[in-house]
Write a protein that holds these residues in place. Structure first.
Motif, PDB file in Angstrom:
ATOM      1  N   PRO A  56       0.747  -1.187   0.058  1.00 36.57           N
ATOM      2  CA  PRO A  56       0.010   0.086   0.003  1.00 36.57           C
ATOM      3  C   PRO A  56       0.793   1.229  -0.001  1.00 36.57           C
ATOM      4  N   PRO A  57       0.337   2.138  -0.580  1.00 30.98           N
ATOM      5  CA  PRO A  57       0.986   3.392  -0.681  1.00 30.98           C
ATOM      6  C   PRO A  57       1.358   4.065   0.955  1.00 30.98           C
ATOM      7  N   ALA A  58       2.406   4.667   1.118  1.00 28.82           N
ATOM      8  CA  ALA A  58       2.813   5.082   2.622  1.00 28.82           C
ATOM      9  C   ALA A  58       1.676   5.684   3.186  1.00 28.82           C
ATOM     10  N   ALA A  59       0.936   6.603   2.358  1.00 32.37           N
ATOM     11  CA  ALA A  59      -0.031   7.446   3.087  1.00 32.37           C
ATOM     12  C   ALA A  59      -1.445   6.647   3.438  1.00 32.37           C
ATOM     13  N   LEU A  60      -1.289   5.495   3.060  1.00 34.85           N
ATOM     14  CA  LEU A  60      -2.632   4.486   3.438  1.00 34.85           C
ATOM     15  C   LEU A  60      -2.021   3.277   4.257  1.00 34.85           C
ATOM     16  N   ALA A  61      -0.878   3.036   4.608  1.00 35.09           N
ATOM     17  CA  ALA A  61      -0.299   2.035   5.181  1.00 35.09           C
ATOM     18  C   ALA A  61      -0.700   1.896   6.730  1.00 35.09           C
ATOM     19  N   GLY A  63      -3.758   2.510   7.453  1.00 28.30           N
ATOM     20  CA  GLY A  63      -5.374   2.302   7.441  1.00 28.30           C
ATOM     21  C   GLY A  63      -6.218   3.631   7.791  1.00 28.30           C
ATOM     22  N   ALA A  64      -5.462   4.618   7.028  1.00 21.03           N
ATOM     23  CA  ALA A  64      -6.399   5.916   7.341  1.00 21.03           C
ATOM     24  C   ALA A  64      -5.860   6.899   6.058  1.00 21.03           C
ATOM     25  N   ILE A  65      -6.956   7.868   6.032  1.00 20.94           N
ATOM     26  CA  ILE A  65      -6.667   8.941   5.085  1.00 20.94           C
ATOM     27  C   ILE A  65      -6.662  10.160   5.987  1.00 20.94           C
ATOM     28  N   GLY A  66      -5.564  10.814   6.057  1.00 17.85           N
ATOM     29  CA  GLY A  66      -5.484  11.779   7.144  1.00 17.85           C
ATOM     30  C   GLY A  66      -6.000  11.500   8.499  1.00 17.85           C
ATOM     31  N   ARG A  67      -6.966  12.013   9.208  1.00 14.82           N
ATOM     32  CA  ARG A  67      -7.600  11.969  10.360  1.00 14.82           C
ATOM     33  C   ARG A  67      -8.594  10.785  10.103  1.00 14.82           C
ATOM     34  N   PHE A  68      -8.960  10.562   9.053  1.00 13.97           N
ATOM     35  CA  PHE A  68     -10.193   9.508   8.936  1.00 13.97           C
ATOM     36  C   PHE A  68      -9.828   8.272   8.800  1.00 13.97           C
ATOM     37  N   VAL A  69      -9.849   7.364   9.973  1.00 10.68           N
ATOM     38  CA  VAL A  69      -9.620   5.809  10.008  1.00 10.68           C
ATOM     39  C   VAL A  69     -10.349   4.987   9.568  1.00 10.68           C
ATOM     40  N   TYR A  70     -10.100   4.317   8.569  1.00  8.82           N
ATOM     41  CA  TYR A  70     -10.962   3.351   7.932  1.00  8.82           C
ATOM     42  C   TYR A  70     -11.446   2.392   8.757  1.00  8.82           C
ATOM     43  N   ALA A  71     -12.647   2.166   8.868  1.00 10.50           N
ATOM     44  CA  ALA A  71     -13.580   1.289   9.718  1.00 10.50           C
ATOM     45  C   ALA A  71     -14.371   0.150   9.229  1.00 10.50           C
ATOM     46  N   GLY A  72     -13.531  -0.241   8.041  1.00 14.81           N
ATOM     47  CA  GLY A  72     -14.509  -1.461   7.448  1.00 14.81           C
ATOM     48  C   GLY A  72     -15.081  -1.102   6.317  1.00 14.81           C
ATOM     49  N   GLY A  73     -15.318  -1.944   5.320  1.00 16.21           N
ATOM     50  CA  GLY A  73     -16.306  -1.536   4.196  1.00 16.21           C
ATOM     51  C   GLY A  73     -16.749  -3.110   3.596  1.00 16.21           C
ATOM     52  N   VAL A  74     -17.727  -3.115   2.815  1.00 17.66           N
ATOM     53  CA  VAL A  74     -18.372  -4.441   2.183  1.00 17.66           C
ATOM     54  C   VAL A  74     -18.872  -4.127   0.880  1.00 17.66           C
ATOM     55  N   ALA A  75     -18.763  -4.855  -0.234  1.00 17.92           N
ATOM     56  CA  ALA A  75     -19.354  -5.171  -1.254  1.00 17.92           C
ATOM     57  C   ALA A  75     -20.922  -5.699  -1.211  1.00 17.92           C
ATOM     58  N   VAL A  76     -22.170  -5.118  -1.327  1.00 16.53           N
ATOM     59  CA  VAL A  76     -23.244  -5.744  -1.092  1.00 16.53           C
ATOM     60  C   VAL A  76     -23.999  -6.491  -2.223  1.00 16.53           C
ATOM     61  N   SER A  77     -24.801  -7.638  -2.192  1.00 13.19           N
ATOM     62  CA  SER A  77     -25.347  -8.339  -3.263  1.00 13.19           C
ATOM     63  C   SER A  77     -26.492  -9.038  -2.544  1.00 13.19           C
ATOM     64  N   LEU A 292     -12.440  14.592   3.527  1.00  9.58           N
ATOM     65  CA  LEU A 292     -11.972  13.382   2.913  1.00  9.58           C
ATOM     66  C   LEU A 292     -12.195  13.078   1.461  1.00  9.58           C
ATOM     67  N   THR A 293     -11.008  12.823   1.110  1.00  9.80           N
ATOM     68  CA  THR A 293     -10.983  12.721  -0.474  1.00  9.80           C
ATOM     69  C   THR A 293     -10.762  11.003  -0.691  1.00  9.80           C
ATOM     70  N   LEU A 294     -11.341  10.394  -1.491  1.00  9.83           N
ATOM     71  CA  LEU A 294     -11.146   9.124  -2.141  1.00  9.83           C
ATOM     72  C   LEU A 294     -10.910   9.329  -3.551  1.00  9.83           C
ATOM     73  N   ASP A 295      -9.468   8.841  -3.677  1.00 13.40           N
ATOM     74  CA  ASP A 295      -8.952   9.187  -5.068  1.00 13.40           C
ATOM     75  C   ASP A 295      -7.577   7.977  -5.000  1.00 13.40           C
ATOM     76  N   GLY A 296      -7.106   8.017  -6.107  1.00 14.35           N
ATOM     77  CA  GLY A 296      -5.940   7.425  -6.318  1.00 14.35           C
ATOM     78  C   GLY A 296      -5.925   5.750  -5.954  1.00 14.35           C
ATOM     79  N   ALA A 297      -5.233   5.298  -4.944  1.00 10.57           N
ATOM     80  CA  ALA A 297      -5.125   3.656  -4.624  1.00 10.57           C
ATOM     81  C   ALA A 297      -6.141   3.247  -3.652  1.00 10.57           C
ATOM     82  N   VAL A 298      -7.151   4.375  -3.293  1.00  9.22           N
ATOM     83  CA  VAL A 298      -8.406   3.973  -2.403  1.00  9.22           C
ATOM     84  C   VAL A 298      -9.348   3.286  -3.222  1.00  9.22           C
ATOM     85  N   SER A 299      -9.890   2.451  -2.546  1.00  4.23           N
ATOM     86  CA  SER A 299     -11.091   1.507  -3.088  1.00  4.23           C
ATOM     87  C   SER A 299     -12.240   2.642  -2.941  1.00  4.23           C
TER      88      SER A 299
END
Length: 361
Positions: A56-61, A63-77, A292-299
């Protein structure tokens, strides 16, 4: 939903976007009637990492984007229906119950599944039912059924905004917890461009128990009340003209969160969430508490839904919901981020005492 020229952009850029992923576009799956009788549907949720880049890029290693900590995610079907698509807005109750509306006039309900650390790991108790009109019958046809915004009012009533046939309906909450037939609610006195209508909607109780905010896809913003009408506010302008405004969520008094998204052939889908301190302030005095910006290598995908809750630790949790446009190469994603405000700046040190010069005698 994507309006105007953005619709052409999806068709024209699908191949370019997919070429980066090694997939080929497939025809859209047309919605059909659910294959299961009754509103209950089983849900399949697949974990979504913050990034698929390895390493992962150093900025995401962390598990956060700045002060926004990733708290999980799912694809739904769901294997039970071909209508679980096009989810455009969502709201989440304190008990973890979620409700979302779709481009095809459906209401999706479920319950968040969190692990012991409070991270999002799935959804349970899925239900899918049609939004109904004043006659009590399910809405028919895209022009009538294209629901884009959802607001939960303090008394439990629901507001739903529609584009194409632009209108806002109020679904009253009944004593048994169900919802009665809708009635028209005040909406902005303007004509929206084709398929670029009222995307953003949220209750705004700081302005009164019947107050709500409405946002058009191009950033136009109004403060409305059920008891009166709508008045224009300063626009919540996107980062530039290639972005659109897709959702509002209110939190912490007068503050709100806004969701903007964009698409281009190089970067694909992008999204940005802003915490706006006071949406009623003039444009020149608008202040963001965080973004919070989702761009680049972010899902990421076509994010159109936004909801906010509070975690037990006191963080503000941001839930983002992606509309898959009924396309097999897009996904219905639900992702969570936790934001904690930075500590307040230390008080300025007191000014040194003034030294008086002795008087000459």
């Amino acid at each position: 939903m994507i309006g105007g020229w953005r619709t052409l952009l999806v068709a024209g850029l699908a191949t370019a976007s997919l070429s980066q992923c090694g997939k080929k576009p497939e025809p859209a799956v047309l919605p059909v009637a659910p294959v299961k009788v009754g509103p209950e549907i089983s849900l399949v949720t697949t974990p979504v990492p913050l990034t698929t880049a390895n390493p992962p890029p150093a900025a995401l290693a962390a598990g956060a984007i700045g002060r926004f900590v990733y708290a999980g995610g799912v694809a739904v079907s769901s294997p039970d229906t071909a209508r679980l698509h096009g989810l455009s807005d969502l709201k989440i109750a304190p008990n973890g119950a979620i409700v979302a509306v779709s481009d095809d006039g459906d209401l999706f309900e479920a319950r968040l599944k969190l692990d012991e650390a409070g991270r999002l790991v799935g959804l349970t108790d899925g239900k899918l039912s049609p939004l109904k009109g004043p006659d009590g019958q399910p809405l028919q046809g895209k022009d009538k059924a294209d629901a884009e915004g959802l607001a939960l009012m303090p008394n439990g009533d629901r507001l739903v905004s529609f584009e194409r046939d632009a209108r806002i309906w109020l679904y009253p909450r009944l004593a048994d917890g169900s919802f009665g037939p809708p009635r028209p609610a005040p909406m902005p006195a303007t004509t929206f461009p084709d398929n670029e209508g009222m995307e953003a909607l949220t209750a705004y109780p700081i302005a009164g128990p019947d107050a709500y905010l409405v946002g058009g896809e191009e950033g136009e913003t109004w403060l409305c009340r059920l008891s009166t009408s709508c008045q224009g506010l300063a626009p919540q302008s996107p980062p530039d003209f290639t972005w659109g405004l897709t959702a509002f969520a209110s939190f912490e008094g007068q503050a709100i969160a806004t969701l903007h998204r964009a698409l281009d052939p190089i970067r694909g889908w992008r999204a940005q969430v802003r915490f706006v301190v006071d949406p009623r302030a003039p444009a020149a005095k608008q202040v963001w508490a965080a973004s919070l910006t989702l761009d680049g290598a972010v899902s990421r995908d076509n994010f159109e839904g936004l909801a906010l809750t509070r975690t037990p630790a006191g963080a503000t949790r941001v839930y983002l919901l992606a509309d898959d446009n009924d396309m097999s190469f897009e996904r219905t994603l639900l992702m969570a981020f936790d934001w904690t405000a930075p500590p307040p700046a230390p008080p300025a040190p007191p000014a040194p005492p003034k030294v008086r010069k002795p008087r000459r005698r």
